[in-house]
Design an enzyme around this catalytic site. Structure first.
Site, PDB file in Angstrom:
ATOM      1  N   HIS A 375       0.786  -1.234   0.000  1.00 50.88           N
ATOM      2  CA  HIS A 375       0.000   0.000   0.000  1.00 50.88           C
ATOM      3  C   HIS A 375       0.811   1.273   0.000  1.00 50.88           C
ATOM      4  O   HIS A 375       0.243   2.359   0.040  1.00 50.88           O
ATOM      5  CB  HIS A 375      -0.933   0.040   1.214  1.00 50.88           C
ATOM      6  CG  HIS A 375      -2.121  -0.845   1.074  1.00 50.88           C
ATOM      7  ND1 HIS A 375      -3.294  -0.423   0.499  1.00 50.88           N
ATOM      8  CD2 HIS A 375      -2.314  -2.137   1.412  1.00 50.88           C
ATOM      9  CE1 HIS A 375      -4.162  -1.415   0.506  1.00 50.88           C
ATOM     10  NE2 HIS A 375      -3.599  -2.475   1.054  1.00 50.88           N
ATOM     11  N   ARG A 567      -6.270  11.989   5.680  1.00 45.70           N
ATOM     12  CA  ARG A 567      -5.312  12.126   6.764  1.00 45.70           C
ATOM     13  C   ARG A 567      -4.369  13.303   6.488  1.00 45.70           C
ATOM     14  O   ARG A 567      -4.042  13.575   5.331  1.00 45.70           O
ATOM     15  CB  ARG A 567      -4.522  10.824   6.939  1.00 45.70           C
ATOM     16  CG  ARG A 567      -5.340   9.695   7.543  1.00 45.70           C
ATOM     17  CD  ARG A 567      -5.880  10.060   8.911  1.00 45.70           C
ATOM     18  NE  ARG A 567      -4.820  10.161   9.881  1.00 45.70           N
ATOM     19  CZ  ARG A 567      -4.528   9.222  10.785  1.00 45.70           C
ATOM     20  NH1 ARG A 567      -5.263   8.127  10.868  1.00 45.70           N
ATOM     21  NH2 ARG A 567      -3.532   9.385  11.623  1.00 45.70           N
ATOM     22  N   LYS A 572       0.692  14.489   1.388  1.00 46.14           N
ATOM     23  CA  LYS A 572      -0.610  14.825   0.802  1.00 46.14           C
ATOM     24  C   LYS A 572      -0.741  16.332   0.538  1.00 46.14           C
ATOM     25  O   LYS A 572      -1.651  16.789  -0.132  1.00 46.14           O
ATOM     26  CB  LYS A 572      -1.743  14.327   1.700  1.00 46.14           C
ATOM     27  CG  LYS A 572      -1.846  12.799   1.729  1.00 46.14           C
ATOM     28  CD  LYS A 572      -2.895  12.345   2.734  1.00 46.14           C
ATOM     29  CE  LYS A 572      -3.011  10.833   2.871  1.00 46.14           C
ATOM     30  NZ  LYS A 572      -3.835  10.196   1.816  1.00 46.14           N
ATOM     31  N   THR A 674      -8.353   6.837  -2.573  1.00 48.62           N
ATOM     32  CA  THR A 674      -9.716   6.368  -2.835  1.00 48.62           C
ATOM     33  C   THR A 674     -10.710   7.495  -2.609  1.00 48.62           C
ATOM     34  O   THR A 674     -11.808   7.472  -3.159  1.00 48.62           O
ATOM     35  CB  THR A 674     -10.093   5.172  -1.935  1.00 48.62           C
ATOM     36  OG1 THR A 674      -9.815   5.514  -0.568  1.00 48.62           O
ATOM     37  CG2 THR A 674      -9.330   3.921  -2.327  1.00 48.62           C
TER      38      THR A 674
HETATM   39  C1  PLP Z   1     -11.952   7.417   1.707  1.00 41.63           C
HETATM   40  C2  PLP Z   1     -11.465   7.783   3.037  1.00 41.63           C
HETATM   41  C3  PLP Z   1     -10.095   7.970   3.265  1.00 41.63           C
HETATM   42  C4  PLP Z   1      -9.058   7.865   2.166  1.00 41.63           C
HETATM   43  O1  PLP Z   1      -8.915   9.137   1.571  1.00 41.63           O
HETATM   44  P1  PLP Z   1      -7.665   9.488   0.624  1.00 41.63           P
HETATM   45  O2  PLP Z   1      -8.041  10.827   0.069  1.00 41.63           O
HETATM   46  O3  PLP Z   1      -7.632   8.435  -0.434  1.00 41.63           O
HETATM   47  O4  PLP Z   1      -6.469   9.524   1.476  1.00 41.63           O
HETATM   48  C5  PLP Z   1      -9.680   8.310   4.533  1.00 41.63           C
HETATM   49  N1  PLP Z   1     -10.564   8.451   5.543  1.00 41.63           N
HETATM   50  C6  PLP Z   1     -11.886   8.292   5.352  1.00 41.63           C
HETATM   51  C7  PLP Z   1     -12.802   8.495   6.506  1.00 41.63           C
HETATM   52  C8  PLP Z   1     -12.382   7.957   4.102  1.00 41.63           C
HETATM   53  O5  PLP Z   1     -13.702   7.785   3.939  1.00 41.63           O
END
Ligand code: PLP
Length: 832
Positions: A375, A567, A572, A674
């Site tokens: 990952h 996060r 990021k 995601t």
């Molecule tokens: C989808 C989701 C993430 C992942 O978000 P990314 O932008 O891909 O880092 C993290 N936390 C929650 C609560 C989510 O629903």
């Protein structure tokens, strides 16, 4: 007489019940039964909690019915089974999902109305099951939904943390962590199954015994044992009668007699030992994308791996006997990152020490049942455990790992004779002052499949991190681009859009998201665009209400809703987002506001409690927000809010109400993402770097429907040696002014110097995240987005195209690929 009685009991034919009613009156009757008789509440009880619990139990028994039928069908089919092993399952709320998948949202809503209650209000009572940090844990939850929807015999295995992901409060602009005691009021969505308790061993020592026939066997002695008690959670498929299982393990002390064996006469110490056992599943480690090397974490990992494998083994022996010839054909374990990779040596141990198989036989089975998903490429996230710690906690496992490594290195030496450097590079054991077990290498060597989670990520893995292993075993490596479940992330969270889509293309897209492409031609239909816009507007109202309530900031829904929730991590680049906000503020203050687009910037996310820079970035966002929002000269042109306690349930309101999705990581650092997919599915347009699945999103929507910017992964690596942020700042007045504003203390009037570390990080030639490098192209892309937003029809068209092209990003597609490429499971239909 006695025999007759036991025969009657063992047939258990009374379990074949007639199905429970799924209509309004049946739901009303069962609600009343649970409220009055099961929960024992009466007409004077004013608490919403028991109304929620009564409806939860009403739904739960309808799940249980299908759950049992599914189990019978799997047993009858005698099929191959998959197991998803994960230290995290970020499930969120269960009720809305269960109603949607059972197909009884309508009758349940009406039943509650008949009783004078509001179903959505009751649903608000449920606390999130926050048993994960972020993307990795949420992926596991989406996968379970898709496995059940595709009717695949897959079981999830995880840990039932007493305390999930911490609750984030913001005090004085800073993150404060509060414990999440999510089980305090009980959990109607779980079922304790003490009858399947397992025993997990820790500590002690190993002894070799010589058998009479000259062979050796290994004994793991003087262990401190912990019980693993399973709690099962039903995972309903989408309107198909299937209900799969997520089995979560809770640690419990063995009985008291055991304790005082090594604690003779000491009652209080004995009871204290009980706590030590139960500590194993007390709390989720809140570090996203970084390991922290604590012994308790390694205990959690082994606890999950051992309990789960013993559970599978017990079922195998019960049904097939102690014969393992076909075990590998019939079982497959998917390891969600290296966290559960103790499963490799543990399966070896169970097969050899407990079942008497030889090494080669056991190794053949292990390496054809284990599959590993990587990952992350971030070096700080790659798990390593010190050899002494391993020896102390699981001495027998360490012996097996060392043997795996010795045999593996012999294979490497045979393939590349005399290449000592390669041996050192590839060894599962890293040499150094303290030897370390490289868990990723253990997982690769022990698995038949290794996959990344987006095309770019899988490519970078075989070119970089795992290059040596790719040269040795190219056939092991593959890609499985992530997805999200369209049930929770479209149908459930965006009923307005779902109803609109269904009215024009039918509702088949919920179970088969590829069909959402049927909406693409509707982008040319002005009437459809108007309806689409109206839905987005209503979703923005809902989001604005959340922001008003949680942050006290008024978002005007006419403005561009610009959102970054995930996060908080330097890679990021929330910092890049803040710099852009400061830039916009600077433009307003300078009167550079011709053709302005009003903008509402929302940022949310948790920082790991020990991550200093991430926490400082949260403070900066909040301080900037205060200055901007309090400045009367700014007005509706710019609003900024930091949403506290970002979690699944918040995202269900956020993604439907977003116009612009911020996916701005340093290229090459975000494995997939995601969140980007949830936003896209709900008609947000992405502003993003060429990183992770952004690349594939852009491929699907086309360049006209995506705001791309920034260096490529290759360019990022190429620039490192000569990176000169001071030069970049000096040559770009807009950025220079932003840095001056930051340094001037405008955002920290009474907190002198607190942001100096942030300034230093941006100005450092060693900045791994290259924030300054991408600023110029980011601002340019933001300007383009702002201009496009003012052409409302064109924007709505882009929004529709984004949704319509999101078919690839359903986890149904992802799981089909796992199944066709790795698991090879046959779908099984339960009797209905
Ligand atoms: C989808 C989701 C993430 C992942 O978000 P990314 O932008 O891909 O880092 C993290 N936390 C929650 C609560 C989510 O629903």
């Amino acid at each position: 007489m006695k025999q007759k009685k036991s025969k009657a009991l063992s047939s258990l034919d009374f379990c074949d019940l007639s199905p429970l009613s799924m209509d309004q009156q049946g739901l009303v009757d069962d609600f009343i039964h649970h409220y009055c008789h099961h929960l024992g509440r009466d007409k004077y009880c004013s608490s919403m909690r028991y109304r929620y619990q009564a409806i939860a139990h009403t739904i739960r028994e309808r799940l249980i019915e299908r759950w049992n039928n599914t189990r019978y069908a799997y047993i009858n089919a005698d099929c191959k089974t998959g197991y998803y092993l994960s230290l995290e399952f970020l499930m969120g709320r269960a009720m809305g999902n269960a109603l949607l998948n059972l197909g009884i949202c309508g009758p349940t809503g009406e039943a509650m109305q008949q009783l004078g209650m509001d179903l959505e209000e009751l649903a608000e009572q449920e606390v999130d099951a926050g048993l994960g940090n972020g993307g990795l844990g949420r992926l596991a939850a989406c996968f379970l939904d898709s496995c059940a929807t595709l009717q695949l015999p897959v079981m999830g295995y995880g840990i039932r943390y007493e305390y999930g992901m911490f609750r984030q409060d913001i005090k004085d602009g800073r993150q404060v962590e509060e414990p999440d005691h999510w089980l305090r009021d009980g959990n109607p969505w779980e079922m304790e199954r003490p009858e399947y308790t397992q025993r997990v061993r820790f500590g002690g020592r190993c002894e070799i015994r010589r058998n009479d026939d000259g062979t050796q066997s290994y004994c793991w002695l003087d262990t401190h044992d912990v019980l693993a008690v399973p709690y099962d959670i039903p995972i309903p498929g989408y309107r198909n009668g299937t209900v799969n299982t997520l089995r979560l393990w809770k640690a419990a002390a063995t009985d008291v007699f055991d304790l005082d064996e090594f604690n003779a006469g000491s009652y209080t110490e004995s009871v204290a030992m009980k706590n030590e056992a139960e500590n194993i599943t007390m709390v989720l480690y809140p570090n996203d994308a970084s390991e922290n090397g604590k012994a308790l974490r390694l205990r959690q990992q082994y606890f999950l791996a051992s309990a789960s494998l013993q559970d599978v083994m017990e079922r195998w022996i019960y049904r097939q006997g102690k014969v393992f010839d076909h075990f590998a054909e019939r079982n497959c374990f998917q390891l969600n990152d290296t966290h559960p990779s103790c499963a490799v040596p543990e399966l070896m141990r169970l097969l050899m020490d407990e079942q008497g198989l030889g090494w080669d036989e056991a190794w053949a089975i292990t390496t054809s049942t284990m599959a590993y998903t990587n990952h992350t490429l971030l070096p700080e996230a790659l798990e390593k455990w010190s050899v002494p710690l391993f020896r102390q906690l699981m001495p027998r496992l360490l012996d097996i790992i060392l043997e795996i490594n010795a045999r593996f290195l012999a294979e490497v030496a045979a393939r590349w004779p005399g290449d000592g450097e390669r041996l050192a590079r590839m060894s599962i054991i890293e040499e150094g002052e303290v030897q370390q077990v490289r868990m990723a290498y253990l997982a690769i060597v022990g698995s038949f499949s290794v996959n990344g989670v987006a095309a770019l990520h899988s490519e970078l893995l075989v070119q970089g991190l795992f290059r040596d292993f790719y040269e040795l075993w190219p056939e092991k490596f593959n890609n499985k681009t992530n997805g999200v479940t369209p049930r929770r992330w479209l149908a459930r969270c965006n009923p307005g859009l779902t109803t609109l889509l269904a009215s024009r293309i039918g509702d088949g897209f919920v179970a088969d998201l590829a069909r959402i492409s049927g909406a693409a031609p509707l982008a040319d239909d002005p009437e459809f665009r108007a309806a689409w816009h109206a839905v987005k507007k209503a979703n923005k109202e809902r989001l604005a209400a959340l922001v008003r309530e949680q942050c006290g900031v008024a978002f005007n829904t006419e403005g561009l809703f610009d959102v970054q929730v995930k996060r908080i991590h330097e890679y990021k680049r929330q910092l890049l987002n803040v710099l852009h906000v400061i830039h916009l503020y600077d433009r307003i203050k300078r009167g550079d506001t011709a053709d302005w687009t009003n903008r509402c910037v929302l940022i949310g996310g948790k920082a790991a409690p020990g991550y200093y820079m991430a926490k400082l970035i949260i403070k900066l966002i909040n301080n900037v927000a205060r200055v901007v929002n309090d400045d009367p000269e700014v007005g509706d042109r710019l609003k900024v809010a930091f949403l506290p306690n970002y979690r699944v349930t918040a995202m269900e309101v956020i993604c439907p109400g977003t116009d612009l999705s911020e996916q701005i990581s340093t290229a090459g650092k975000e494995a997939s993402g995601t969140g980007n997919m949830k936003f896209m599915m709900n008609g947000a347009i992405t502003i993003g770097t060429l990183d992770g699945a952004n690349i594939e999103i852009r491929e699907e929507v086309g360049d006209d429907n995506f705001f791309v910017f920034g260096l490529t992964a290759e360019e990022v690596e190429g620039l490192r040696k000569s990176y000169n942020p001071a030069g970049i700042v000096a040559s770009y007045p807009d950025l220079e002014r932003v840095m001056q504003l930051l340094a001037s203390g405008r955002f920290n009037m009474f907190e002198k110097g607190i942001f100096d570390p942030i300034i230093a990080a941006i100005m450092s030639p060693a900045d791994p995240w290259m924030v300054a490098a991408d600023f110029r192209s980011y601002v340019k892309a933001q300007r383009k987005a702002a201009e496009k937003y003012r052409a409302r029809e064109a924007w709505t068209r882009m929004s529709i195209i984004n949704s319509a092209r999101s078919g690839k990003f359903s986890t149904d597609r992802t799981i089909s690929e796992y199944n066709e490429g790795i698991w090879h499971l046959r779908p099984v239909q339960p009797k209905r």
